[in-house]
Design a protein around this motif. Structure first.
Motif, PDB file in Angstrom:
ATOM      1  N   TYR A  75      29.714  12.850  58.798  1.00 48.20           N
ATOM      2  CA  TYR A  75      29.933  14.351  58.738  1.00 48.20           C
ATOM      3  C   TYR A  75      28.901  15.646  58.870  1.00 48.20           C
ATOM      4  N   VAL A  76      29.451  16.649  59.217  1.00 45.14           N
ATOM      5  CA  VAL A  76      28.561  17.773  59.342  1.00 45.14           C
ATOM      6  C   VAL A  76      29.070  18.813  58.429  1.00 45.14           C
ATOM      7  N   ILE A  77      27.639  19.458  57.744  1.00 42.82           N
ATOM      8  CA  ILE A  77      27.699  20.486  56.838  1.00 42.82           C
ATOM      9  C   ILE A  77      27.382  21.803  57.469  1.00 42.82           C
ATOM     10  N   ALA A  78      28.001  22.759  57.134  1.00 41.07           N
ATOM     11  CA  ALA A  78      27.696  24.153  57.828  1.00 41.07           C
ATOM     12  C   ALA A  78      27.719  25.097  56.835  1.00 41.07           C
ATOM     13  N   ASP A  79      26.822  26.153  56.878  1.00 39.23           N
ATOM     14  CA  ASP A  79      26.521  27.185  55.940  1.00 39.23           C
ATOM     15  C   ASP A  79      27.650  28.315  56.328  1.00 39.23           C
ATOM     16  N   VAL A  80      28.448  28.542  55.271  1.00 46.12           N
ATOM     17  CA  VAL A  80      29.356  29.568  55.748  1.00 46.12           C
ATOM     18  C   VAL A  80      28.872  31.029  55.999  1.00 46.12           C
ATOM     19  N   ARG A  81      27.528  31.246  55.616  1.00 45.26           N
ATOM     20  CA  ARG A  81      27.056  32.331  55.791  1.00 45.26           C
ATOM     21  C   ARG A  81      26.906  32.666  57.256  1.00 45.26           C
ATOM     22  N   GLN A  82      26.896  31.866  58.133  1.00 42.25           N
ATOM     23  CA  GLN A  82      26.700  32.176  59.530  1.00 42.25           C
ATOM     24  C   GLN A  82      28.023  32.732  60.113  1.00 42.25           C
ATOM     25  N   PHE A  83      28.798  32.691  59.328  1.00 40.35           N
ATOM     26  CA  PHE A  83      30.432  33.574  59.934  1.00 40.35           C
ATOM     27  C   PHE A  83      30.714  34.758  59.030  1.00 40.35           C
ATOM     28  N   ARG A  84      30.301  35.962  59.635  1.00 39.77           N
ATOM     29  CA  ARG A  84      30.303  37.222  58.933  1.00 39.77           C
ATOM     30  C   ARG A  84      31.848  37.283  58.338  1.00 39.77           C
ATOM     31  N   GLY A  85      31.890  37.724  57.406  1.00 41.14           N
ATOM     32  CA  GLY A  85      33.112  38.046  56.587  1.00 41.14           C
ATOM     33  C   GLY A  85      34.025  36.809  56.069  1.00 41.14           C
ATOM     34  N   LEU A  86      33.517  35.724  56.372  1.00 44.71           N
ATOM     35  CA  LEU A  86      34.260  34.614  55.918  1.00 44.71           C
ATOM     36  C   LEU A  86      33.497  33.966  54.378  1.00 44.71           C
ATOM     37  N   GLU A  87      34.691  33.740  53.430  1.00 44.29           N
ATOM     38  CA  GLU A  87      34.271  33.468  52.265  1.00 44.29           C
ATOM     39  C   GLU A  87      34.842  32.157  51.914  1.00 44.29           C
ATOM     40  N   PRO A 100      31.238   0.230  64.727  1.00 44.56           N
ATOM     41  CA  PRO A 100      31.285   0.824  66.168  1.00 44.56           C
ATOM     42  C   PRO A 100      32.741   1.540  66.196  1.00 44.56           C
ATOM     43  N   GLY A 101      32.446   2.852  67.008  1.00 43.60           N
ATOM     44  CA  GLY A 101      33.752   3.579  67.142  1.00 43.60           C
ATOM     45  C   GLY A 101      33.737   4.601  65.666  1.00 43.60           C
ATOM     46  N   VAL A 102      33.034   4.556  64.896  1.00 39.29           N
ATOM     47  CA  VAL A 102      33.006   5.506  63.792  1.00 39.29           C
ATOM     48  C   VAL A 102      32.102   6.880  64.381  1.00 39.29           C
ATOM     49  N   GLY A 103      32.688   7.775  64.290  1.00 40.61           N
ATOM     50  CA  GLY A 103      31.766   9.206  64.404  1.00 40.61           C
ATOM     51  C   GLY A 103      32.186  10.133  63.337  1.00 40.61           C
ATOM     52  N   ILE A 104      31.699  11.294  63.970  1.00 49.27           N
ATOM     53  CA  ILE A 104      31.780  12.468  63.101  1.00 49.27           C
ATOM     54  C   ILE A 104      33.591  12.890  62.689  1.00 49.27           C
ATOM     55  N   ALA A 105      33.879  12.614  61.646  1.00 53.00           N
ATOM     56  CA  ALA A 105      35.152  12.943  61.216  1.00 53.00           C
ATOM     57  C   ALA A 105      35.372  14.171  60.100  1.00 53.00           C
ATOM     58  N   VAL A 106      34.384  14.598  59.625  1.00 55.69           N
ATOM     59  CA  VAL A 106      34.336  15.385  58.489  1.00 55.69           C
ATOM     60  C   VAL A 106      33.561  16.479  58.743  1.00 55.69           C
ATOM     61  N   LEU A 107      34.048  17.850  58.366  1.00 56.13           N
ATOM     62  CA  LEU A 107      33.163  19.084  58.487  1.00 56.13           C
ATOM     63  C   LEU A 107      33.287  19.604  56.933  1.00 56.13           C
ATOM     64  N   GLN A 108      31.976  20.003  56.576  1.00 57.66           N
ATOM     65  CA  GLN A 108      32.031  20.563  54.910  1.00 57.66           C
ATOM     66  C   GLN A 108      31.433  21.962  55.260  1.00 57.66           C
ATOM     67  N   LEU A 109      32.282  23.127  54.945  1.00 53.28           N
ATOM     68  CA  LEU A 109      31.550  24.482  54.805  1.00 53.28           C
ATOM     69  C   LEU A 109      31.116  24.578  53.464  1.00 53.28           C
ATOM     70  N   SER A 110      29.901  25.145  53.252  1.00 54.16           N
ATOM     71  CA  SER A 110      29.414  25.306  52.090  1.00 54.16           C
ATOM     72  C   SER A 110      28.779  26.647  51.958  1.00 54.16           C
ATOM     73  N   GLY A 111      28.110  27.088  50.865  1.00 49.88           N
ATOM     74  CA  GLY A 111      27.695  28.403  50.725  1.00 49.88           C
ATOM     75  C   GLY A 111      27.319  28.702  49.160  1.00 49.88           C
ATOM     76  N   PRO A 112      26.876  29.924  48.972  1.00 47.13           N
ATOM     77  CA  PRO A 112      26.336  30.339  47.714  1.00 47.13           C
ATOM     78  C   PRO A 112      27.587  30.352  46.706  1.00 47.13           C
ATOM     79  N   THR A 113      27.144  30.105  45.428  1.00 51.20           N
ATOM     80  CA  THR A 113      28.337  30.271  44.401  1.00 51.20           C
ATOM     81  C   THR A 113      28.039  31.508  43.754  1.00 51.20           C
TER      82      THR A 113
END
Length: 71
Positions: free
Chosen positions: A4-16, A48-61
């Motif tokens: 999986y990949v974890i991305a910080d929601v603050r990278q996307f202006r206006g997204l909460e 084998p064959g298992v790759g990135i399947a999940v993306l999680q957005l996270s940010g301050p609470t």
């Protein structure tokens, strides 16, 4: 065991991380996951064959009992 990949929601202006932004969260999450698959070749050593399947957005609470929020 998906990777999986974890991305910080603050990278996307206006997204909460709120229900009202669900459609945009889904759209952006899909785009990030696809970009990660294209740019970050990964292979699980035991599955084998298992790759990135999940993306999680996270940010301050706003919850004083938590230090991070995820969607």
């Amino acid at each position: 065991m998906p990777l999986y990949v974890i991305a910080d929601v603050r990278q996307f202006r206006g997204l909460e991380l709120i229900l009202g932004h669900g459609r945009e969260i889904t759209r952006i999450s899909s785009m990030i996951r696809e970009a990660a698959i294209e740019q970050l070749p990964v292979a699980h050593p035991e599955y084998p064959g298992v790759g990135i399947a999940v993306l999680q957005l996270s940010g301050p609470t706003e919850d004083p009992n938590a230090d991070w929020k995820k969607w």
